[in-house]
Design a protein around this motif. Structure first.
Motif, PDB file in Angstrom:
ATOM      1  N   ASP A 140      -2.955   0.885  -3.903  1.00 17.71           N
ATOM      2  CA  ASP A 140      -3.968   0.790  -2.849  1.00 17.71           C
ATOM      3  C   ASP A 140      -5.231   0.076  -3.317  1.00 17.71           C
ATOM      4  O   ASP A 140      -6.240   0.050  -2.596  1.00 17.71           O
ATOM      5  CB  ASP A 140      -4.311   2.185  -2.326  1.00 17.71           C
ATOM      6  CG  ASP A 140      -3.210   2.755  -1.454  1.00 17.71           C
ATOM      7  OD1 ASP A 140      -2.712   2.018  -0.581  1.00 17.71           O
ATOM      8  OD2 ASP A 140      -2.824   3.927  -1.660  1.00 17.71           O
ATOM      9  N   GLY A 143       0.832  -1.187   0.000  1.00 14.73           N
ATOM     10  CA  GLY A 143       0.000   0.000   0.000  1.00 14.73           C
ATOM     11  C   GLY A 143       0.870   1.242   0.000  1.00 14.73           C
ATOM     12  O   GLY A 143       2.084   1.173   0.205  1.00 14.73           O
ATOM     13  N   SER A 144       0.241   2.384  -0.235  1.00 13.64           N
ATOM     14  CA  SER A 144       1.000   3.637  -0.321  1.00 13.64           C
ATOM     15  C   SER A 144       1.438   4.158   1.042  1.00 13.64           C
ATOM     16  O   SER A 144       2.414   4.908   1.143  1.00 13.64           O
ATOM     17  CB  SER A 144       0.165   4.707  -1.040  1.00 13.64           C
ATOM     18  OG  SER A 144      -1.026   4.978  -0.309  1.00 13.64           O
ATOM     19  N   GLU A 145       0.735   3.788   2.108  1.00 13.83           N
ATOM     20  CA  GLU A 145       1.106   4.214   3.452  1.00 13.83           C
ATOM     21  C   GLU A 145       1.997   3.157   4.089  1.00 13.83           C
ATOM     22  O   GLU A 145       1.608   1.993   4.188  1.00 13.83           O
ATOM     23  CB  GLU A 145      -0.146   4.428   4.309  1.00 13.83           C
ATOM     24  CG  GLU A 145      -1.024   5.578   3.842  1.00 13.83           C
ATOM     25  CD  GLU A 145      -0.313   6.921   3.947  1.00 13.83           C
ATOM     26  OE1 GLU A 145       0.460   7.113   4.913  1.00 13.83           O
ATOM     27  OE2 GLU A 145      -0.524   7.764   3.048  1.00 13.83           O
ATOM     28  N   PRO A 146       3.209   3.520   4.522  1.00  8.71           N
ATOM     29  CA  PRO A 146       4.141   2.521   5.065  1.00  8.71           C
ATOM     30  C   PRO A 146       3.612   1.865   6.336  1.00  8.71           C
ATOM     31  O   PRO A 146       2.892   2.481   7.124  1.00  8.71           O
ATOM     32  CB  PRO A 146       5.413   3.321   5.342  1.00  8.71           C
ATOM     33  CG  PRO A 146       4.972   4.746   5.443  1.00  8.71           C
ATOM     34  CD  PRO A 146       3.791   4.876   4.529  1.00  8.71           C
ATOM     35  N   VAL A 147       3.982   0.613   6.495  1.00  8.12           N
ATOM     36  CA  VAL A 147       3.617  -0.185   7.659  1.00  8.12           C
ATOM     37  C   VAL A 147       4.900  -0.646   8.334  1.00  8.12           C
ATOM     38  O   VAL A 147       5.840  -1.088   7.662  1.00  8.12           O
ATOM     39  CB  VAL A 147       2.757  -1.398   7.244  1.00  8.12           C
ATOM     40  CG1 VAL A 147       2.637  -2.392   8.391  1.00  8.12           C
ATOM     41  CG2 VAL A 147       1.379  -0.941   6.779  1.00  8.12           C
ATOM     42  N   ASN A 159      -4.021  -4.237  -1.368  1.00  2.60           N
ATOM     43  CA  ASN A 159      -4.124  -3.613  -0.050  1.00  2.60           C
ATOM     44  C   ASN A 159      -5.444  -4.038   0.581  1.00  2.60           C
ATOM     45  O   ASN A 159      -6.492  -3.456   0.302  1.00  2.60           O
ATOM     46  CB  ASN A 159      -4.057  -2.088  -0.174  1.00  2.60           C
ATOM     47  CG  ASN A 159      -4.084  -1.385   1.181  1.00  2.60           C
ATOM     48  OD1 ASN A 159      -4.364  -2.012   2.206  1.00  2.60           O
ATOM     49  ND2 ASN A 159      -3.818  -0.092   1.193  1.00  2.60           N
ATOM     50  N   TRP A 208       0.827  -7.120   9.872  1.00  2.54           N
ATOM     51  CA  TRP A 208      -0.255  -6.128   9.785  1.00  2.54           C
ATOM     52  C   TRP A 208      -1.566  -6.783   9.372  1.00  2.54           C
ATOM     53  O   TRP A 208      -2.626  -6.514   9.950  1.00  2.54           O
ATOM     54  CB  TRP A 208       0.194  -5.080   8.778  1.00  2.54           C
ATOM     55  CG  TRP A 208      -0.792  -4.115   8.224  1.00  2.54           C
ATOM     56  CD1 TRP A 208      -1.241  -2.962   8.799  1.00  2.54           C
ATOM     57  CD2 TRP A 208      -1.396  -4.151   6.919  1.00  2.54           C
ATOM     58  NE1 TRP A 208      -2.099  -2.292   7.943  1.00  2.54           N
ATOM     59  CE2 TRP A 208      -2.202  -3.005   6.793  1.00  2.54           C
ATOM     60  CE3 TRP A 208      -1.323  -5.056   5.859  1.00  2.54           C
ATOM     61  CZ2 TRP A 208      -2.945  -2.749   5.637  1.00  2.54           C
ATOM     62  CZ3 TRP A 208      -2.051  -4.800   4.714  1.00  2.54           C
ATOM     63  CH2 TRP A 208      -2.853  -3.651   4.615  1.00  2.54           C
ATOM     64  N   LEU A 238       8.415   5.270  -2.958  1.00  2.98           N
ATOM     65  CA  LEU A 238       7.414   4.273  -3.315  1.00  2.98           C
ATOM     66  C   LEU A 238       7.429   3.957  -4.810  1.00  2.98           C
ATOM     67  O   LEU A 238       7.271   2.802  -5.207  1.00  2.98           O
ATOM     68  CB  LEU A 238       6.015   4.756  -2.907  1.00  2.98           C
ATOM     69  CG  LEU A 238       4.851   3.802  -3.258  1.00  2.98           C
ATOM     70  CD1 LEU A 238       4.976   2.493  -2.498  1.00  2.98           C
ATOM     71  CD2 LEU A 238       3.502   4.458  -2.963  1.00  2.98           C
ATOM     72  N   ARG A 290       3.988  -6.423   6.457  1.00  5.24           N
ATOM     73  CA  ARG A 290       2.636  -6.505   5.874  1.00  5.24           C
ATOM     74  C   ARG A 290       1.917  -7.757   6.338  1.00  5.24           C
ATOM     75  O   ARG A 290       0.710  -7.751   6.565  1.00  5.24           O
ATOM     76  CB  ARG A 290       2.714  -6.479   4.351  1.00  5.24           C
ATOM     77  CG  ARG A 290       3.040  -5.140   3.768  1.00  5.24           C
ATOM     78  CD  ARG A 290       1.870  -4.186   3.792  1.00  5.24           C
ATOM     79  NE  ARG A 290       2.326  -2.809   3.593  1.00  5.24           N
ATOM     80  CZ  ARG A 290       1.530  -1.765   3.452  1.00  5.24           C
ATOM     81  NH1 ARG A 290       0.218  -1.912   3.499  1.00  5.24           N
ATOM     82  NH2 ARG A 290       2.031  -0.562   3.289  1.00  5.24           N
ATOM     83  N   VAL A 349       9.565   5.139   4.087  1.00  6.67           N
ATOM     84  CA  VAL A 349       8.537   6.179   4.006  1.00  6.67           C
ATOM     85  C   VAL A 349       8.641   6.981   2.707  1.00  6.67           C
ATOM     86  O   VAL A 349       7.754   7.768   2.390  1.00  6.67           O
ATOM     87  CB  VAL A 349       8.614   7.141   5.212  1.00  6.67           C
ATOM     88  CG1 VAL A 349       8.345   6.381   6.494  1.00  6.67           C
ATOM     89  CG2 VAL A 349       9.982   7.828   5.273  1.00  6.67           C
ATOM     90  N   THR A 350       9.721   6.802   1.959  1.00 11.01           N
ATOM     91  CA  THR A 350       9.890   7.498   0.687  1.00 11.01           C
ATOM     92  C   THR A 350      10.280   6.487  -0.384  1.00 11.01           C
ATOM     93  O   THR A 350      10.611   5.326  -0.086  1.00 11.01           O
ATOM     94  CB  THR A 350      10.979   8.579   0.772  1.00 11.01           C
ATOM     95  OG1 THR A 350      12.232   7.960   1.130  1.00 11.01           O
ATOM     96  CG2 THR A 350      10.622   9.638   1.808  1.00 11.01           C
TER      97      THR A 350
END
Length: 331
Positions: free
Chosen positions: A240, A207-211, A245, A278, A219, A275, A216-217
């Motif tokens: 996403d 997904g686009s939001e880091p887990v 996701n 998560w 992507l 992931r 964090v950059t």
């Protein structure tokens, strides 16, 4: 592997993994070799055709443990979807054949290992459609309504359709989730077959939001993002999309996952490790009524339980995970 042409332009590439040429030729340098089915101590296997429909037939390798003349008890059925990022590997490769030579005698199960269409020649959702059709074909053997296409004797004579499992590694584990969330719930399987349990080994979610510890950059150049763009370039929502996701916009509720038991496996050094954890935690919090188990191996990387045996590398950890999977499939 496809042949190269010095005058042929490369139109897509993930270095070391895949190269696509303008004429449609595709190179997959990391594929394991294809190996034939076998009569082996502890099991037999054969290759079967599930569907003859174009553009490509769906096929599978089916494995049967040794059956004694006095054995009357039916065997669990494990429908397996191989990994490989949706763009490489095969149910007929040494990687997966070696795995089932170990797993099938231990678990005493029937395995149907599905050969589905690969991207980029056949972008997603082709693989999802093929795997769903294969699962329906397996379930159709539970009914008395036979057709010329559902008369596989290993299933009809030895399969226990009250103990049907599905599983996969990496992209195959992604397929497992999507069948449980998008397919089995909305559309019953033939004979009203229920999925008793599922195994997701090192699942490919992103997904686009880091887990967790994900970067964090960067992507756009992230390997998992590049793979998704290659295999599903038209995916609404990109990385996403709910197929990749499970908590993305429009994703079905995890509380409705259509099985009773789940085993999620992760490896400490795997870039997809966070992931997997998560996903496990999200399922636990969702209100899902089934039983879910998380297994993590220290100091190991992505699909080590497949790679180390296939490469003839000694790994008691690989053996331990295969033993755990066998136990899950019979208890």
């Amino acid at each position: 592997m496809g042949s190269t042409n010095a005058n042929n332009e490369t139109v897509a590439e993930i270095p070391e993994w895949i190269r696509v040429f303008k004429d449609g030729t595709v190179e997959r340098p990391l594929d394991f070799p294809i190996v034939p089915p076998t009569l082996n101590t502890g099991l037999s296997s054969k290759d079967i055709t599930i569907s003859h429909h174009p553009p490509k037939p769906i096929s599978a390798r089916i494995y049967l443990p040794n059956i004694t003349n006095s054995q009357t008890k039916k065997l669990p059925i494990y429908v397996y979807f191989h990994g490989g990022g949706f763009f490489f590997e095969s149910a007929f490769s040494k990687l997966f054949n070696d795995h089932f030579l170990k797993l099938v005698p231990q678990a005493n199960i029937i395995v149907v290992s599905v050969e589905y269409r690969l991207a980029p020649e056949h972008p997603l959702p082709a693989a999802y459609d093929d795997c769903w059709d294969a699962l329906k074909w397996v379930a159709s053997h539970s009914t008395k309504d036979t057709t010329p296409n559902n008369t596989e004797s290993w299933l009809t004579e030895h399969g226990d359709f009250n103990r049907v499992f599905i599983g996969g590694d990496s992209a195959g584990a992604n397929i497992v989730h999507n069948i449980l969330s998008f397919r089995v719930g909305p559309e019953p399987l033939p004979g009203d077959v229920q999925i008793l349990g599922s195994i997701l080994a090192h699942p490919y979610f992103y997904g686009s939001e880091p887990v967790g510890s994900e970067p964090v950059t960067g992507l756009e150049q992230n390997f998992f993002n590049l793979v998704w763009k290659l295999v599903y370039p038209s995916a609404p929502g990109g990385i996403d999309n709910p197929f990749i996701n499970p908590l993305g916009a429009g994703a079905p509720s995890l509380a409705e996952l259509a099985c009773s038991r789940m085993l999620v496996c992760v490896a400490e050094k795997d870039g997809l490790r966070d992931r997997g954890v998560w996903y496990y935690e999200a399922v636990k919090k969702s209100g899902w009524k089934g039983e879910i188990q998380l297994f993590e191996e220290k100091d190991e990387d992505h699909v080590y339980h497949l790679l180390k045996p296939a490469l003839n590398q000694d790994s008691h950890k690989a053996d331990a995970l295969i033993k755990l999977m066998a136990s899950f499939l019979v208890n």
